[in-house]
Design a protein around this motif. Structure first.
Motif, short mmCIF file in Angstrom:
data_model
loop_
_atom_site.label_atom_id
_atom_site.label_comp_id
_atom_site.label_asym_id
_atom_site.label_seq_id
_atom_site.Cartn_x
_atom_site.Cartn_y
_atom_site.Cartn_z
N SER A 136 0.71 -1.46 -0.18
CA SER A 136 -0.50 -0.07 0.30
C SER A 136 0.44 1.45 0.04
CB SER A 136 -0.92 -0.12 1.64
OG SER A 136 -0.03 -0.02 2.11
N GLU A 137 0.42 2.25 -0.17
CA GLU A 137 0.97 2.95 -0.02
C GLU A 137 1.70 3.62 1.30
OE1 GLU A 137 2.16 6.53 -1.44
OE2 GLU A 137 0.81 5.55 -2.25
N ASN A 138 1.43 3.51 2.45
CA ASN A 138 2.61 2.57 3.46
C ASN A 138 3.59 1.84 4.10
OD1 ASN A 138 1.90 5.93 3.73
ND2 ASN A 138 -0.77 5.34 4.86
N ILE A 139 3.19 0.94 2.92
CA ILE A 139 3.40 -0.39 3.59
C ILE A 139 4.15 -1.57 2.82
CG2 ILE A 139 3.05 -3.14 4.67
CD1 ILE A 139 0.28 -2.27 5.17
N MET A 140 5.66 -1.39 3.14
CA MET A 140 6.36 -1.79 2.33
C MET A 140 6.82 -3.62 2.74
SD MET A 140 7.34 -0.37 -1.03
CE MET A 140 8.11 0.02 -1.11
N LEU A 141 7.06 -4.08 1.75
CA LEU A 141 7.53 -5.77 1.48
C LEU A 141 9.21 -5.96 1.02
CD1 LEU A 141 7.23 -8.70 3.29
CD2 LEU A 141 5.91 -9.68 1.41
N LYS A 192 4.77 2.95 7.60
CA LYS A 192 5.09 4.43 8.32
C LYS A 192 3.41 5.10 8.64
CE LYS A 192 8.32 5.52 4.13
NZ LYS A 192 8.06 6.23 2.44
N HIS A 193 4.19 5.22 8.93
CA HIS A 193 3.29 5.71 10.42
C HIS A 193 3.07 7.44 10.77
CE1 HIS A 193 5.23 5.31 13.47
NE2 HIS A 193 5.61 3.89 13.80
N SER A 194 2.18 7.56 11.54
CA SER A 194 1.79 9.05 11.97
C SER A 194 3.05 9.36 12.30
CB SER A 194 0.47 9.78 12.46
OG SER A 194 0.43 8.87 13.45
N GLY A 195 3.82 8.76 13.56
CA GLY A 195 4.74 9.50 14.34
C GLY A 195 6.40 8.79 13.91
#
Length: 573
Positions: free
Chosen positions: A132-137, A196-199
């Motif tokens: 997804s936009e924020n998750i990489m494997l 990747k998250h908000s923090g």
């Protein structure tokens, strides 16, 4: 970008004002650039030849690299193959001071085929998948296959040790040629999930591999009995298997506008299975070992300004002993040292850094508190590998500074310096004293306390200075290195230590430009050790009782004198 580069190089060594050896290297390199918007091919082949600085230290090898990638909007996959088959004449024995005074290039390994022959290709598959936009494997799968041997000529060796002849009443000795072989395979996978998250960013990953190896020694010639030796006569054989599992979690989290936290926790489990064949003088040792570690790491970075930051960190780390530190498996007189402990270190660091487009500066203080650090015990084995021992407690602490500054558009000056304090804090070693080491005439047992001694092979300071001048197509560089005193044994005898030394080099390169409309021609040359300093690259204390209880007999590896290497590269359009 698409590129084809052809390179050829030539150089060599000087000794006492005379040219004593050549170096050569040729390579061809290709990159396809992006083909059909999704494919990329890269390859390189190179060939290296060197006569070496020391006598009988030539090298003959070649290396290759191949990479094929496919790039899609969410998935990138790369297949990589590389390796470097080589053959070289052995020159790893140290040289005693009296020999160095007569001939600095002396090498006692004079047998013509005293060579190391090895090949270890690596096969890798790398994959990146955007979930997804924020998750990489990320995943890497790999296989490493190694196969090779080194060959030695041995004089006046006990025949029974090599499974040649056995006589209970008479000791039979022979000159012989032996080969020590290894075949090994390793399969592994390294996965990582990045979120990747908000923090900030969180990562969860690991590493797993299975490793197996077969080692054996074989006699290919022996004095007076050649006709009765099988061409693959084995005198020792053993098998090793290892399983490695690591799991970790990392969090990079912004606690405040200028405060960043890095936290890492790693779980690691290793197993080692050893199985030796009962053969001749070898008893057939067998053992299984396993280690489990939990390593936390935490670090804080605080930005005082956009250019100036402070950092502090703590980590707990472990290192297992090497195979040879557990058991010298090709020596029939040895038994496994199963009580050798893994190292544990608490590392505390505190630093600061400043950087802007024209300059950068950093300073770092560290304190590393070791338990059971594996250090030289004094003495070497038959292959000139140092015998080691656990130091109950030792300390490595020091300061590291680095700086770089650009003066105008063309000149840059950079350097770094490290001062370190490396001390044994608690260690006692017991050794038997013999009237004559050759017939084991025992006299007494002594205990030596090495507390507060400097750990061998750690120089007190290391410094580097680099000046670069790059006007247009010309680039000039000067490099200087300063290395402090290095002890080679635990008693810290000043007369045996490697003296501090200073060496420097200069290099120049020039881009000629388009030649015959083929592409850019680049000329470069590098002159190392420009002042022809004589210094030692390393050294060992061969053993306290080598010369009838007269103490350590130091041996050194002499570094090369002045050398030069020039290259000519053509980048085709």
């Amino acid at each position: 970008q698409r590129r084809i580069r052809l390179t050829t190089g030539y150089g060599g060594f000087w000794h006492e004002g005379e040219w004593i050896g050549d170096m050569q290297k040729q390579s061809v390199e290709y990159c396809s650039g992006l083909v059909d918007g999704r494919w990329n091919l890269a390859a390189r082949y190179s060939r290296q030849l060197s006569d070496g600085y020391r006598e009988n230290s030539w090298y003959d090898g070649w290396s290759y690299y191949f990479s094929l990638s496919r790039l899609d909007p969410r998935v990138t996959s790369t297949l990589t193959l590389y390796g470097g088959p080589m053959r070289m004449h052995l020159a790893y024995y140290g040289v005693y001071p009296e020999q160095l005074r007569e001939n600095r290039r002396y090498n006692s390994q004079t047998y013509d085929n005293e060579t190391d022959n090895f090949n270890q290709p690596h096969y890798q598959f790398h994959n990146t998948f955007r979930l997804s936009e924020n998750i990489m494997l990320y995943n890497t799968l790999y296989h490493i296959h190694g196969r090779g041997y080194y060959e030695n000529y041995k004089e006046n060796r006990e025949a029974a040790e090599y499974y040649l002849e056995q006589d209970d009443t008479v000791e039979i000795r022979r000159d012989l040629v032996r080969q020590k072989w290894v075949v090994k395979n390793q399969w592994g996978i390294n996965p990582r999930l990045e979120i990747k998250h908000s923090g900030g960013t969180a990562s969860i990953g690991g590493s797993f591999y299975y490793f197996d190896s077969e080692h054996w020694g074989q006699v290919v010639w022996a004095e007076n009995i050649t006709s009765s030796i099988d061409p693959r006569h084995r005198y020792y054989e053993y098998f090793g298997k290892k399983i490695y599992l690591s799991l970790y979690a990392v969090e990079d989290y912004r606690l405040a506008e200028r405060l960043q936290l890095m936290a890492n926790l790693q779980f690691r489990h290793q197993t080692y299975d050893f199985d030796q064949t009962t053969l001749g003088a070898f008893a057939g040792q067998q053992y299984d070992l396993d280690w489990t570690f939990l390593s936390p790491r935490v670090g804080l970075t605080y930005g005082l300004t956009d250019k100036l930051s402070l950092l502090a960190s703590y980590s707990l780390s472990f290192r297992t002993p090497t195979d040879a530190e557990i058991y010298d498996a090709d020596d029939p007189s040895k038994v496994p040292t199963l009580d050798v402990k893994s190292e544990r270190v608490h590392d505390f660091e505190l630093g600061a850094g400043y950087a802007d487009p024209q300059q950068s500066y950093s300073v770092n203080l560290y304190w590393m508190d070791f338990r059971n650090e594996i250090i030289p015990a004094g003495g070497i084995n038959d292959d000139w590998v140092e015998i080691t021992i656990n130091a109950e407690r030792s300390i490595h602490t020091g300061i590291e500074v680095a700086a770089a500054r650009r003066f105008g558009a063309d000149f840059k000056l950079s350097g770094n310096f490290a001062y370190s304090y490396n001390r044994i804090k608690k260690m006692e070693v017991g050794e038997s004293v013999f009237d004559n080491p050759d017939d084991w005439g025992w006299l007494e047992y002594n205990t030596y306390d090495y507390s507060d001694k400097i750990i061998p092979h750690f120089p007190e300071y290391i410094g580097n200075l680099i000046g670069e001048y790059s006007p247009g197509s010309l680039r000039l560089a000067y490099r200087a290195r300063f290395i402090g005193l290095q002890h080679v044994e635990n008693e810290n005898q000043r007369e045996l230590a490697i003296d501090p030394y200073f060496i420097s080099s200069v290099s120049a390169s020039f881009v000629v430009g388009d030649v015959l409309r083929l592409g850019n021609l680049i000329l470069s040359v590098r002159l190392d050790n420009i002042f022809d300093r004589e210094y030692y690259a390393s050294g060992v204390g061969v053993g306290r009782f080598r010369d009838r209880n007269d103490g350590y007999a130091p041996a050194y590896i002499p570094a090369a004198g002045r050398s030069i290497f020039s290259t000519l590269s053509l980048e085709l359009r």
